[in-house]
Write a protein that holds these residues in place. Structure first.
Motif, PDB file in Angstrom:
ATOM      1  N   MET A 201       0.824  -1.196   0.000  1.00  0.00           N
ATOM      2  CA  MET A 201       0.000   0.000   0.000  1.00  0.00           C
ATOM      3  C   MET A 201       0.869   1.261   0.000  1.00  0.00           C
ATOM      4  SD  MET A 201      -3.045   1.077  -0.080  1.00  0.00           S
ATOM      5  CE  MET A 201      -4.119   2.365   0.376  1.00  0.00           C
ATOM      6  N   LYS A 202       1.929   1.266   0.821  1.00  0.00           N
ATOM      7  CA  LYS A 202       2.804   2.432   0.875  1.00  0.00           C
ATOM      8  C   LYS A 202       3.476   2.685  -0.465  1.00  0.00           C
ATOM      9  CE  LYS A 202       3.816   2.357   5.775  1.00  0.00           C
ATOM     10  NZ  LYS A 202       4.831   2.266   6.803  1.00  0.00           N
ATOM     11  N   MET A 203       3.847   1.611  -1.168  1.00  0.00           N
ATOM     12  CA  MET A 203       4.486   1.775  -2.472  1.00  0.00           C
ATOM     13  C   MET A 203       3.524   2.401  -3.465  1.00  0.00           C
ATOM     14  SD  MET A 203       7.602   1.017  -2.222  1.00  0.00           S
ATOM     15  CE  MET A 203       8.169   0.770  -3.887  1.00  0.00           C
ATOM     16  N   LYS A 204       2.246   2.007  -3.421  1.00  0.00           N
ATOM     17  CA  LYS A 204       1.249   2.589  -4.308  1.00  0.00           C
ATOM     18  C   LYS A 204       1.102   4.079  -4.037  1.00  0.00           C
ATOM     19  CE  LYS A 204      -1.573  -1.451  -5.277  1.00  0.00           C
ATOM     20  NZ  LYS A 204      -2.902  -2.042  -5.196  1.00  0.00           N
ATOM     21  N   ILE A 205       1.109   4.434  -2.766  1.00  0.00           N
ATOM     22  CA  ILE A 205       1.004   5.849  -2.405  1.00  0.00           C
ATOM     23  C   ILE A 205       2.199   6.611  -2.964  1.00  0.00           C
ATOM     24  CG2 ILE A 205       1.093   7.480  -0.470  1.00  0.00           C
ATOM     25  CD1 ILE A 205      -0.548   5.439   1.139  1.00  0.00           C
ATOM     26  N   GLN A 206       3.392   6.056  -2.841  1.00  0.00           N
ATOM     27  CA  GLN A 206       4.585   6.726  -3.353  1.00  0.00           C
ATOM     28  C   GLN A 206       4.500   6.912  -4.860  1.00  0.00           C
ATOM     29  OE1 GLN A 206       7.993   4.515  -2.048  1.00  0.00           O
ATOM     30  NE2 GLN A 206       8.099   5.595  -0.103  1.00  0.00           N
ATOM     31  N   PHE A 207       4.035   5.895  -5.586  1.00  0.00           N
ATOM     32  CA  PHE A 207       3.968   5.995  -7.038  1.00  0.00           C
ATOM     33  C   PHE A 207       2.908   6.979  -7.492  1.00  0.00           C
ATOM     34  CE2 PHE A 207       6.049   1.751  -6.919  1.00  0.00           C
ATOM     35  CZ  PHE A 207       7.201   2.133  -7.594  1.00  0.00           C
TER      36      PHE A 207
ATOM     37  N   ALA B 196       3.196  11.478   7.911  1.00  0.00           N
ATOM     38  CA  ALA B 196       2.349  10.707   8.823  1.00  0.00           C
ATOM     39  C   ALA B 196       2.264   9.241   8.402  1.00  0.00           C
ATOM     40  CB  ALA B 196       0.952  11.313   8.879  1.00  0.00           C
ATOM     41  N   VAL B 197       2.559   8.948   7.142  1.00  0.00           N
ATOM     42  CA  VAL B 197       2.422   7.590   6.615  1.00  0.00           C
ATOM     43  C   VAL B 197       3.771   6.899   6.456  1.00  0.00           C
ATOM     44  CG1 VAL B 197       1.672   6.246   4.594  1.00  0.00           C
ATOM     45  CG2 VAL B 197       0.290   8.181   5.396  1.00  0.00           C
ATOM     46  N   LEU B 198       4.764   7.635   5.995  1.00  0.00           N
ATOM     47  CA  LEU B 198       6.058   7.039   5.681  1.00  0.00           C
ATOM     48  C   LEU B 198       6.982   7.056   6.894  1.00  0.00           C
ATOM     49  CD1 LEU B 198       6.673   8.781   2.223  1.00  0.00           C
ATOM     50  CD2 LEU B 198       5.645   6.532   2.654  1.00  0.00           C
ATOM     51  N   THR B 199       7.923   6.136   6.887  1.00  0.00           N
ATOM     52  CA  THR B 199       8.961   6.149   7.920  1.00  0.00           C
ATOM     53  C   THR B 199       9.920   7.293   7.598  1.00  0.00           C
ATOM     54  OG1 THR B 199      10.478   4.721   6.694  1.00  0.00           O
ATOM     55  CG2 THR B 199       8.838   3.617   8.126  1.00  0.00           C
ATOM     56  N   PRO B 200      10.722   7.718   8.569  1.00  0.00           N
ATOM     57  CA  PRO B 200      11.702   8.778   8.272  1.00  0.00           C
ATOM     58  C   PRO B 200      12.648   8.404   7.119  1.00  0.00           C
ATOM     59  CG  PRO B 200      11.490   8.512  10.640  1.00  0.00           C
ATOM     60  CD  PRO B 200      10.698   7.393  10.003  1.00  0.00           C
ATOM     61  N   GLU B 201      13.030   7.126   7.053  1.00  0.00           N
ATOM     62  CA  GLU B 201      13.911   6.674   5.976  1.00  0.00           C
ATOM     63  C   GLU B 201      13.202   6.770   4.620  1.00  0.00           C
ATOM     64  OE1 GLU B 201      13.267   4.756   8.748  1.00  0.00           O
ATOM     65  OE2 GLU B 201      15.128   5.220   9.797  1.00  0.00           O
ATOM     66  N   GLN B 202      11.940   6.357   4.576  1.00  0.00           N
ATOM     67  CA  GLN B 202      11.175   6.451   3.334  1.00  0.00           C
ATOM     68  C   GLN B 202      10.988   7.908   2.923  1.00  0.00           C
ATOM     69  OE1 GLN B 202       7.804   4.241   4.772  1.00  0.00           O
ATOM     70  NE2 GLN B 202       8.297   2.477   3.458  1.00  0.00           N
ATOM     71  N   MET B 203      10.741   8.754   3.889  1.00  0.00           N
ATOM     72  CA  MET B 203      10.552  10.172   3.591  1.00  0.00           C
ATOM     73  C   MET B 203      11.834  10.759   3.033  1.00  0.00           C
ATOM     74  SD  MET B 203       8.024  12.194   3.705  1.00  0.00           S
ATOM     75  CE  MET B 203       7.974  13.886   3.153  1.00  0.00           C
TER      76      MET B 203
ATOM     77  N   LYS C  82      14.170   9.129   1.388  1.00  0.00           N
ATOM     78  CA  LYS C  82      14.317   8.619   0.026  1.00  0.00           C
ATOM     79  C   LYS C  82      13.429   9.399  -0.942  1.00  0.00           C
ATOM     80  CE  LYS C  82      15.467   3.805   1.049  1.00  0.00           C
ATOM     81  NZ  LYS C  82      14.992   2.406   0.943  1.00  0.00           N
ATOM     82  N   LEU C  83      12.217   9.658  -0.536  1.00  0.00           N
ATOM     83  CA  LEU C  83      11.278  10.402  -1.381  1.00  0.00           C
ATOM     84  C   LEU C  83      11.800  11.812  -1.645  1.00  0.00           C
ATOM     85  CD1 LEU C  83       8.562  10.608  -2.854  1.00  0.00           C
ATOM     86  CD2 LEU C  83       7.529  11.274  -0.679  1.00  0.00           C
ATOM     87  N   GLU C  84      12.281  12.483  -0.616  1.00  0.00           N
ATOM     88  CA  GLU C  84      12.806  13.833  -0.784  1.00  0.00           C
ATOM     89  C   GLU C  84      14.034  13.848  -1.688  1.00  0.00           C
ATOM     90  OE1 GLU C  84      13.228  15.131   3.279  1.00  0.00           O
ATOM     91  OE2 GLU C  84      11.137  15.786   3.362  1.00  0.00           O
ATOM     92  N   ASN C  85      14.900  12.839  -1.539  1.00  0.00           N
ATOM     93  CA  ASN C  85      16.071  12.733  -2.414  1.00  0.00           C
ATOM     94  C   ASN C  85      15.644  12.540  -3.865  1.00  0.00           C
ATOM     95  OD1 ASN C  85      17.828  13.029  -0.271  1.00  0.00           O
ATOM     96  ND2 ASN C  85      18.168  10.843  -0.026  1.00  0.00           N
ATOM     97  N   LYS C  86      14.649  11.698  -4.065  1.00  0.00           N
ATOM     98  CA  LYS C  86      14.138  11.446  -5.413  1.00  0.00           C
ATOM     99  C   LYS C  86      13.550  12.723  -6.015  1.00  0.00           C
ATOM    100  CE  LYS C  86      12.829   8.735  -8.807  1.00  0.00           C
ATOM    101  NZ  LYS C  86      13.787   8.327  -9.807  1.00  0.00           N
ATOM    102  N   MET C  87      12.827  13.479  -5.211  1.00  0.00           N
ATOM    103  CA  MET C  87      12.236  14.729  -5.699  1.00  0.00           C
ATOM    104  C   MET C  87      13.326  15.723  -6.094  1.00  0.00           C
ATOM    105  SD  MET C  87       8.977  15.028  -3.073  1.00  0.00           S
ATOM    106  CE  MET C  87       9.447  16.658  -2.676  1.00  0.00           C
TER     107      MET C  87
END
Length: 116
Positions: A1-7, A90-97, A99-104
């Motif tokens: 589910m988290k991966m779908k949200i990220q995509f 609120a949904v992602l872990t700090p590590e996931q967040m 990664k997302l910020e780096n990707k952005m």
């Protein structure tokens, strides 16, 4: 589910970032664009000095209105980005967040490089 949200959310955030960048770029170049437009109009339409002065006034007023619209929209986009980031945190872990910020940031760098 988290991966779908990220995509789903990553393209949305990237789109918002791009829209903000475009608005900034358009505001930054508008004075030079107005001068070029006035020069072209003067040449192509054969404007006299009186007409040229009035055209400059009209385009200057228009530029100020357009900048006001872009500034307002930029503020709205920033609020949406902040809300989206908060909701993601609120949904992602700090590590996931992270990664997302780096990707952005990477996507933003790619887009800026392509514009040049």
């Amino acid at each position: 589910m988290k991966m779908k949200i990220q995509f789903i959310v990553l393209p949305l955030i990237t789109l918002l970032f791009i829209a903000s960048s475009i608005a900034y770029a358009q505001n930054k170049n508008s004075a030079a664009d107005n001068r070029n437009a006035i020069d072209r109009m003067t040449k192509e339409l054969g404007l006299n000095e009186t007409q040229r002065g009035k055209v400059e006034g009209i385009l200057s007023a228009e530029q100020k209105k357009v900048e006001a619209v872009f500034n307002e929209e930029r503020k709205k986009l920033q609020l949406i980005q902040e809300e989206t980031r908060s909701n993601l945190q609120a949904v992602l872990t700090p590590e996931q967040m992270q990664k997302l910020e780096n990707k952005m940031r990477q996507e933003g760098s790619k887009n800026n490089a392509q514009k040049k």
